[in-house]
Write a protein that holds these residues in place. Sequence first.
Motif, PDB file in Angstrom:
ATOM      1  N   TRP A  71       2.703   2.397  -3.969  1.00 36.44           N
ATOM      2  CA  TRP A  71       3.765   2.545  -2.971  1.00 36.44           C
ATOM      3  C   TRP A  71       4.771   1.399  -3.047  1.00 36.44           C
ATOM      4  N   GLU A  75       8.793   1.851  -3.652  1.00 36.49           N
ATOM      5  CA  GLU A  75       9.807   1.150  -2.861  1.00 36.49           C
ATOM      6  C   GLU A  75      10.747   0.356  -3.771  1.00 36.49           C
ATOM      7  N   LEU A  87      11.960   8.259  -1.892  1.00 32.73           N
ATOM      8  CA  LEU A  87      11.185   7.834  -0.723  1.00 32.73           C
ATOM      9  C   LEU A  87      10.715   9.001   0.143  1.00 32.73           C
ATOM     10  N   LYS A  90       6.946   9.985   0.183  1.00 36.14           N
ATOM     11  CA  LYS A  90       5.932   9.371   1.064  1.00 36.14           C
ATOM     12  C   LYS A  90       5.560  10.362   2.164  1.00 36.14           C
ATOM     13  N   GLU A  94       1.988  12.171   2.999  1.00 35.22           N
ATOM     14  CA  GLU A  94       1.388  12.115   4.336  1.00 35.22           C
ATOM     15  C   GLU A  94       1.103  13.509   4.878  1.00 35.22           C
TER      16      GLU A  94
END
Length: 101
Positions: A71, A75, A87, A90, A94
């Motif tokens: 991660w 970034e 991004l 992410k 999730e």
Amino acid sequence: MEPHRKRAYRYLLYQFLLDIRTTPTLDSSAHLTDQQCRNLVNYSGAVAYLLHNFALASADNFIAFDEAAFWRGMERFSQEYPQLSVLHFKKVFEMALAESR
């Protein structure tokens, strides 16, 4: 790593591959400008480079996979190439994680 996390990461890899498979082919690029073709190819190449170790980790069943480093790399990539948005993945991870529990 727990099986549901592995599944979520593999789903993330799948989503990345869907994203980069939009790279134009000779047949599909007729309606695109040269600049649009270059943008798609540049995005696909950069994302493929970003993910090559991630794909290997998936093939190795995520043994020795460093989630935090992954991660951080995402970034860092986003900071270096803000025009190549990754991004949002992410949130994809999730959501897949939440669904796999």
